[in-house]
Structures are given as structure tokens and as C-alpha cells.
Design a protein around this motif. Structure first.
Motif, short mmCIF file in Angstrom:
data_model
loop_
_atom_site.label_atom_id
_atom_site.label_comp_id
_atom_site.label_asym_id
_atom_site.label_seq_id
_atom_site.Cartn_x
_atom_site.Cartn_y
_atom_site.Cartn_z
N ALA A 49 -10.67 -10.95 4.51
CA ALA A 49 -10.02 -9.99 3.49
C ALA A 49 -8.80 -9.43 4.30
N GLN A 50 -9.07 -9.13 5.37
CA GLN A 50 -8.03 -8.48 6.16
C GLN A 50 -6.78 -9.37 6.68
N VAL A 51 -7.08 -10.35 6.92
CA VAL A 51 -5.97 -11.47 7.09
C VAL A 51 -5.44 -12.19 6.15
N GLY A 52 -6.26 -12.00 4.74
CA GLY A 52 -5.45 -12.53 3.65
C GLY A 52 -5.57 -14.08 3.39
N VAL A 53 -6.46 -14.77 4.12
CA VAL A 53 -6.56 -16.14 4.08
C VAL A 53 -8.10 -16.81 4.38
N ARG A 54 -8.46 -17.68 3.51
CA ARG A 54 -9.70 -18.33 3.76
C ARG A 54 -9.48 -19.23 5.02
N LEU A 55 -10.20 -19.20 6.07
CA LEU A 55 -10.29 -19.94 7.21
C LEU A 55 -10.84 -21.37 7.08
N PRO A 56 -10.40 -22.37 7.65
CA PRO A 56 -10.88 -23.78 7.37
C PRO A 56 -12.23 -23.62 7.36
N GLU A 57 -12.92 -24.76 6.62
CA GLU A 57 -14.13 -24.62 6.54
C GLU A 57 -15.03 -24.72 7.64
N ASP A 58 -14.58 -25.90 8.47
CA ASP A 58 -15.65 -26.02 9.83
C ASP A 58 -15.36 -24.91 10.63
N MET A 101 0.76 -13.00 8.80
CA MET A 101 1.67 -14.05 8.32
C MET A 101 0.76 -15.44 7.96
N LEU A 102 -0.74 -15.07 8.18
CA LEU A 102 -1.38 -16.14 8.00
C LEU A 102 -1.69 -16.81 6.96
N ALA A 103 -1.44 -15.94 5.64
CA ALA A 103 -1.49 -16.88 4.41
C ALA A 103 0.05 -17.44 4.14
N GLN A 104 0.85 -17.46 4.84
CA GLN A 104 1.85 -18.20 4.86
C GLN A 104 1.74 -19.60 5.18
N TRP A 172 -3.41 -24.33 18.85
CA TRP A 172 -3.37 -23.31 17.83
C TRP A 172 -4.31 -24.23 16.71
N LEU A 173 -4.99 -23.39 15.92
CA LEU A 173 -5.69 -23.95 14.62
C LEU A 173 -4.80 -23.62 13.75
N ILE A 174 -4.22 -24.24 12.65
CA ILE A 174 -3.58 -23.99 11.19
C ILE A 174 -4.51 -24.01 10.58
N VAL A 175 -4.34 -22.67 9.73
CA VAL A 175 -5.07 -22.05 8.73
C VAL A 175 -4.49 -21.98 7.33
N GLY A 177 -1.29 -24.19 4.64
CA GLY A 177 -0.36 -25.19 4.74
C GLY A 177 -0.91 -26.59 4.59
N THR A 178 0.02 -27.42 4.91
CA THR A 178 -0.48 -28.92 4.33
C THR A 178 -1.11 -29.42 5.74
N HIS A 179 -0.97 -28.79 7.03
CA HIS A 179 -1.75 -29.00 8.19
C HIS A 179 -3.08 -28.12 8.42
N ARG A 180 -3.62 -27.50 7.31
CA ARG A 180 -4.66 -26.60 7.61
C ARG A 180 -6.07 -27.46 8.00
N GLY A 181 -6.37 -26.72 8.99
CA GLY A 181 -7.62 -27.23 9.54
C GLY A 181 -7.29 -27.93 10.75
N THR A 182 -6.18 -28.31 11.20
CA THR A 182 -5.91 -29.26 12.55
C THR A 182 -5.47 -28.39 13.59
#
Length: 229
Positions: A49-58, A101-104, A172-175, A177-182
Motif C-alpha cells: 500500500a505504501q509503495v503503491g504496487v503489488r510485488l511480483p508473486e514469487d 516511482m515503483l508503480a511506473q 535489480w528486481l523489476i516490479v 512494466g513488461t519486464h515485471r518479475g525479472t
């Protein structure tokens, strides 16, 4: 699926830490094979909620099933902690990530290669200066131009730093965009752009594969030590 992926991982890490050759593993003196406690579900919800994004599932499942950070590739997995009511990742270079900027979406492309090539071609060389002070001034000015391009906050929007390899090299872990989770490798300290980590088949490496590959390699190394059966 969560149980299949992360079940027993804490125990495996603890076993490696107890192994006689554990200190020989690269980076182990940094994390010492210690995993932080897992996050409770409500803590994860507050973090997201604070960072405004759901993190990658794994990665989410790792945080709640294995630990909030600690033992992991290189000098360890950067822990995420709640400090004075705010969540943040902690580690060498963790503050390079702009949490606002994590939700971007993480950009599909880095800086213009022609622009980078032109900048590199203009990099001052010490032998071109008679006075070292003049070279120092020139390289400082060039570094400012380089950093303005390579370390602009938008370059790493939608990503968090999760590990430090030494010599200012990070992963880095991408959270978003199209590269999410990598996982992406950051060699900007060596005048190179971020690039995705790829497996032997040329596929992008996910967080789960990144972590479990490290664990499997560490276990294999331990098994191959003299006197180990």
C-alpha cells in the motif's frame, strides 16, 4: 505452488550456514547465512500500500514464506524493513531506487545508444592533460553529464535494488512494466547500461530462479568439499 517452491528453503539455508566450508562461499561474510523473519500478511499488505504496487508473486511469497531478506546471492538479498512507520529496502545502493516511482513501468529501452557512444567518446583521458588538477576537473564535469543520463530516476522506475555484488555492481528486481518479475544486472559503474539476466536458454531470469539457482549452486559446492558425503 507456494509450498512446492519455497517449502524447506529456510532449513536448506540454515544447513549451509552450519557447513564447515560455509565461509568460503562468495559474499557469505556479508549475509552469514542468516535469513530475517518472514513478513506477516498484514505487513506485506502495508508495504504494498505504501509503495503503491503489488510485488511480483514469487517475491511476495518469498517474503511471507522464507524471509524478508538476508542470505542470498552475492552479499545477500536486501531486507525490506519498516523504519519509523515507513517501509524501505536496506543495503548498499538500495536508495538508488525511487520508491515513489515503483508503480511506473520499468522502461523497455535504456538511454539512446548513440548518445551514450558520443558521451563515452568525449570522456577525458589523463594522458591528454599536463596537469592532474585539470584532468580531475574535466573528469568530474564528464561524470556529472554521464550520471545525468545513466542515473536519472526514470531509468530505474518500477524497480528495486535487491543485491550488491561489490565494486558498485548491483542487481535489480523489476516490479512494474513488461519486464515485471525479472532480474537485471546493473554495471553502470563500469560505464555499461542495465541488462536483463538470462538463463542458459536465453530466457529472462525470474526472482525465484535467481534465488533457487544460487541455493542449488551453493549446496553443490558444499557437497563437493573434501570430507563431505
Amino acid at each position: 505452488m507456494v509450498d512446492q517452491l519455497w517449502n524447506g528453503v529456510r532449513q536448506r539455508v540454515a544447513a549451509l550456514g552450519a557447513h564447515s566450508a560455509s565461509g568460503q562461499a562468495f559474499g557469505s561474510l556479508g549475509h552469514r547465512w542468516v535469513l530475517e523473519d518472514p513478513l506477516a500478511d498484514d505487513a506485506l499488505a502495508e508495504l504494498e500500500a505504501q509503495v503503491g504496487v503489488r510485488l511480483p508473486e514469487d517475491y511476495r511469497d518469498f517474503l511471507t514464506c522464507v524471509g524478508a531478506g538476508g542470505a542470498g546471492p552475492a552479499y545477500g538479498l536486501f531486507p525490506v524493513r519498516r523504519v519509523q512507520g515507513r517501509w524501505r529496502w536496506e543495503g548498499d545502493g538500495a536508495d538508488l531506487a525511487d520508491l515513489s516511482m515503483l508503480a511506473q513501468p520499468f522502461p523497455d529501452h535504456g538511454p539512446d545508444p548513440e548518445l551514450l557512444g558520443a558521451l563515452l567518446a568525449e570522456r577525458p583521458e589523463e594522458e591528454d592533460f599536463e596537469e592532474i588538477e585539470d584532468f580531475d576537473d574535466a573528469i568530474e564535469a564528464w561524470d556529472e553529464r554521464w550520471d545525468a543520463v545513466m542515473f536519472a530516476p526514470e531509468r530505474t522506475a518500477g524497480a528495486i535494488v535487491i543485491s550488491h555484488l561489490g565494486c558498485a555492481l548491483r542487481e535489480w528486481l523489476i516490479v512494474s512494466g513488461t519486464h515485471r518479475g525479472t532480474i537485471w544486472s546493473d554495471c553502470r559503474a563500469d560505464d555499461a547500461d542495465l541488462v536483463p539476466l538470462l538463463d542458459d536458454g536465453g530466457r529472462p531470469v525470474t526472482f525465484a530462479r535467481w534465488y533457487t539457482a544460487w541455493l542449488e549452486a551453493a549446496e553443490l559446492t558444499a557437497q563437493q568439499q573434501p570430507g563431505t558425503t
